[in-house]
Motif scaffolding. Structure first.
Motif, PDB file in Angstrom:
ATOM      1  N   TYR A   1       0.860  -1.189   0.000  1.00  0.00           N
ATOM      2  CA  TYR A   1       0.000   0.000   0.000  1.00  0.00           C
ATOM      3  C   TYR A   1       0.893   1.234   0.000  1.00  0.00           C
ATOM      4  O   TYR A   1       1.961   1.231   0.602  1.00  0.00           O
ATOM      5  CB  TYR A   1      -0.841   0.051   1.277  1.00  0.00           C
ATOM      6  CG  TYR A   1      -1.825  -1.077   1.436  1.00  0.00           C
ATOM      7  CD1 TYR A   1      -3.010  -1.103   0.705  1.00  0.00           C
ATOM      8  CD2 TYR A   1      -1.587  -2.111   2.349  1.00  0.00           C
ATOM      9  CE1 TYR A   1      -3.933  -2.124   0.871  1.00  0.00           C
ATOM     10  CE2 TYR A   1      -2.503  -3.129   2.525  1.00  0.00           C
ATOM     11  CZ  TYR A   1      -3.678  -3.134   1.780  1.00  0.00           C
ATOM     12  OH  TYR A   1      -4.589  -4.133   1.953  1.00  0.00           O
ATOM     13  N   ARG A   2       0.432   2.280  -0.652  1.00  0.00           N
ATOM     14  CA  ARG A   2       1.161   3.541  -0.599  1.00  0.00           C
ATOM     15  C   ARG A   2       0.186   4.692  -0.822  1.00  0.00           C
ATOM     16  O   ARG A   2      -0.791   4.539  -1.550  1.00  0.00           O
ATOM     17  CB  ARG A   2       2.247   3.537  -1.679  1.00  0.00           C
ATOM     18  CG  ARG A   2       3.140   4.732  -1.558  1.00  0.00           C
ATOM     19  CD  ARG A   2       4.441   4.623  -2.283  1.00  0.00           C
ATOM     20  NE  ARG A   2       5.041   5.945  -2.244  1.00  0.00           N
ATOM     21  CZ  ARG A   2       6.088   6.318  -2.912  1.00  0.00           C
ATOM     22  NH1 ARG A   2       6.716   5.450  -3.696  1.00  0.00           N
ATOM     23  NH2 ARG A   2       6.567   7.549  -2.829  1.00  0.00           N
ATOM     24  N   SER A   3       0.448   5.829  -0.190  1.00  0.00           N
ATOM     25  CA  SER A   3      -0.429   6.975  -0.451  1.00  0.00           C
ATOM     26  C   SER A   3       0.380   8.226  -0.784  1.00  0.00           C
ATOM     27  O   SER A   3       1.555   8.343  -0.407  1.00  0.00           O
ATOM     28  CB  SER A   3      -1.369   7.223   0.725  1.00  0.00           C
ATOM     29  OG  SER A   3      -0.640   7.620   1.848  1.00  0.00           O
ATOM     30  N   PHE A   4      -0.249   9.142  -1.502  1.00  0.00           N
ATOM     31  CA  PHE A   4       0.342  10.411  -1.917  1.00  0.00           C
ATOM     32  C   PHE A   4      -0.677  11.508  -1.654  1.00  0.00           C
ATOM     33  O   PHE A   4      -1.881  11.247  -1.664  1.00  0.00           O
ATOM     34  CB  PHE A   4       0.611  10.423  -3.436  1.00  0.00           C
ATOM     35  CG  PHE A   4       1.573   9.386  -3.910  1.00  0.00           C
ATOM     36  CD1 PHE A   4       2.912   9.700  -4.122  1.00  0.00           C
ATOM     37  CD2 PHE A   4       1.136   8.089  -4.174  1.00  0.00           C
ATOM     38  CE1 PHE A   4       3.801   8.732  -4.581  1.00  0.00           C
ATOM     39  CE2 PHE A   4       2.023   7.119  -4.630  1.00  0.00           C
ATOM     40  CZ  PHE A   4       3.359   7.444  -4.832  1.00  0.00           C
ATOM     41  N   ARG A   5      -0.223  12.741  -1.493  1.00  0.00           N
ATOM     42  CA  ARG A   5      -1.152  13.857  -1.461  1.00  0.00           C
ATOM     43  C   ARG A   5      -1.728  14.013  -2.862  1.00  0.00           C
ATOM     44  O   ARG A   5      -0.997  13.875  -3.846  1.00  0.00           O
ATOM     45  CB  ARG A   5      -0.420  15.166  -1.089  1.00  0.00           C
ATOM     46  CG  ARG A   5       0.152  15.210   0.326  1.00  0.00           C
ATOM     47  CD  ARG A   5      -0.911  15.254   1.382  1.00  0.00           C
ATOM     48  NE  ARG A   5      -1.774  16.407   1.228  1.00  0.00           N
ATOM     49  CZ  ARG A   5      -1.881  17.385   2.134  1.00  0.00           C
ATOM     50  NH1 ARG A   5      -1.193  17.337   3.246  1.00  0.00           N
ATOM     51  NH2 ARG A   5      -2.705  18.412   1.934  1.00  0.00           N
ATOM     52  N   SER A   6      -3.007  14.335  -2.964  1.00  0.00           N
ATOM     53  CA  SER A   6      -3.608  14.495  -4.293  1.00  0.00           C
ATOM     54  C   SER A   6      -2.931  15.633  -5.054  1.00  0.00           C
ATOM     55  O   SER A   6      -2.850  15.611  -6.276  1.00  0.00           O
ATOM     56  CB  SER A   6      -5.105  14.764  -4.176  1.00  0.00           C
ATOM     57  OG  SER A   6      -5.719  13.665  -3.526  1.00  0.00           O
ATOM     58  N   ARG A   7      -2.432  16.613  -4.313  1.00  0.00           N
ATOM     59  CA  ARG A   7      -1.748  17.719  -5.008  1.00  0.00           C
ATOM     60  C   ARG A   7      -0.393  17.274  -5.573  1.00  0.00           C
ATOM     61  O   ARG A   7       0.209  17.967  -6.380  1.00  0.00           O
ATOM     62  CB  ARG A   7      -1.620  18.934  -4.095  1.00  0.00           C
ATOM     63  CG  ARG A   7      -0.767  18.729  -2.876  1.00  0.00           C
ATOM     64  CD  ARG A   7      -0.414  20.073  -2.219  1.00  0.00           C
ATOM     65  NE  ARG A   7       0.522  19.838  -1.136  1.00  0.00           N
ATOM     66  CZ  ARG A   7       0.285  20.118   0.131  1.00  0.00           C
ATOM     67  NH1 ARG A   7      -0.849  20.672   0.476  1.00  0.00           N
ATOM     68  NH2 ARG A   7       1.187  19.869   1.047  1.00  0.00           N
TER      69      ARG A   7
END
Ligand code: ATP
Ligand code: MG
Length: 274
Positions: free
Chosen positions: A27-33
């Motif tokens: 799993y990995r997440s990023f800021r939408s910006r």
């Protein structure tokens, strides 16, 4: 050989990615910006992946990828992801349950017979936490905000029922909040500490989310309420508030590991149904 599969939930604040590659998964997440960074990682780190995207920003993200991607409806993908994670974690949701996605805003869904229906929502969610935290304390970083709140004392800011029923026996538990941010008598000349303000802010959000959700659960005759969304990430205070108040309302709160990735997991699973 097409061995990598990527499911993406591109939301208003965060892009959540669930992937499987050969035998491994992650799993990995990023800021939408930081969408360009997310797109570059997907293009560079995976070899001919199959990609499925969901969420409000799915079209924008798809347009940034060279690899073609399938898109699916977010609410259905989220339900599918919850079902998978609950099964994996051996949590029983029962027949007819609610899921509450505390994302930038909050969306409430009733699931029965393998179908979901959106039954309500509230603009009070994780975006409210970030926005009001900034306006009240000047803090912008999510992790700093939730860590600071961890040392806070809500009693400096919120009015409890027992504060009103001075010396008398209250008709409901004196421990309940009578008025969020309502301890105004003490405020002039004595601004509460940032930690206290942030703890109260998280309390306010949690209590509103629970009030709306448990009413919806009662209305639909549901017992279990699954709370997901990144607003619960590393945020024990919000989780505790939601847990306590949901139980007080006679419902069963459920938190899934990696629940924030439900939409991304559902998108990933949708690739197998093509
Ligand atoms: N690293 C982070 N940066 C910013 N916000 C974070 C972070 N980690 C957790 N959050 C919290 O999670 C919230 C976003 O949750 P989530 O990712 O579920 O929403 P979203 O899918 O982007 O939004 P929506 O579904 O409403 O379009 C933020 O508003 C914030 O409160
Ligand atoms: Mg979302």
């Amino acid at each position: 050989m097409q061995s990598s599969k990527i499911g993406i939930d591109a939301g208003g604040t965060l892009i959540k990615v669930a992937y499987t590659e050969n035998e491994s998964a992650g799993y990995r997440s990023f800021r939408s910006r930081d969408m360009d960074e997310a797109a570059a990682w997907i293009e560079n780190d995976f070899d001919h992946p199959s990609i499925c995207i969901t969420g409000g920003k799915s079209k924008v993200l798809a347009s940034k990828l060279h690899t073609s991607a399938m898109t699916v409806v977010e609410f259905d993908a989220t339900m599918k992801g919850i079902d998978f994670l609950a099964h994996e974690q051996e949590r029983t949701l029962g027949d007819g349950y609610l899921f509450v996605n505390v994302g930038t805003g909050t969306s409430i869904h009733y699931v029965i017979d393998g179908r979901q229906e959106r039954v309500g929502g509230s603009g009070i969610g994780g975006g409210t936490l970030l926005g009001l935290a900034y306006l009240l304390t000047g803090m912008r970083d999510y992790d700093t905000i939730v860590q600071t709140a961890g040392d806070g004392d809500r009693g400096q800011v919120d009015l409890k029922v027992r504060d009103i029923f001075e010396g008398a026996l209250p008709p409901i538990s004196g421990d309940l909040t009578a008025s969020n941010f309502g301890k105004t008598e003490m405020m002039p000349g004595r601004t509460p500490a940032n930690a206290d303000i942030l703890a109260s802010l998280i309390g306010l959000i949690g209590e509103v989310v629970v009030t709306v959700s448990t009413n919806m659960a009662a209305h639909n005759n549901a017992d279990a309420i699954v709370y997901i969304g990144s607003s619960l990430r590393s945020n024990p205070l919000l989780q505790e508030t939601i847990e306590t108040y949901t139980k007080l309302a006679g419902k069963t709160p459920i938190f899934l590991d990696n629940g924030a990735y439900s939409g991304a997991v559902g998108a990933l699973l949708s690739l197998d149904e093509k």
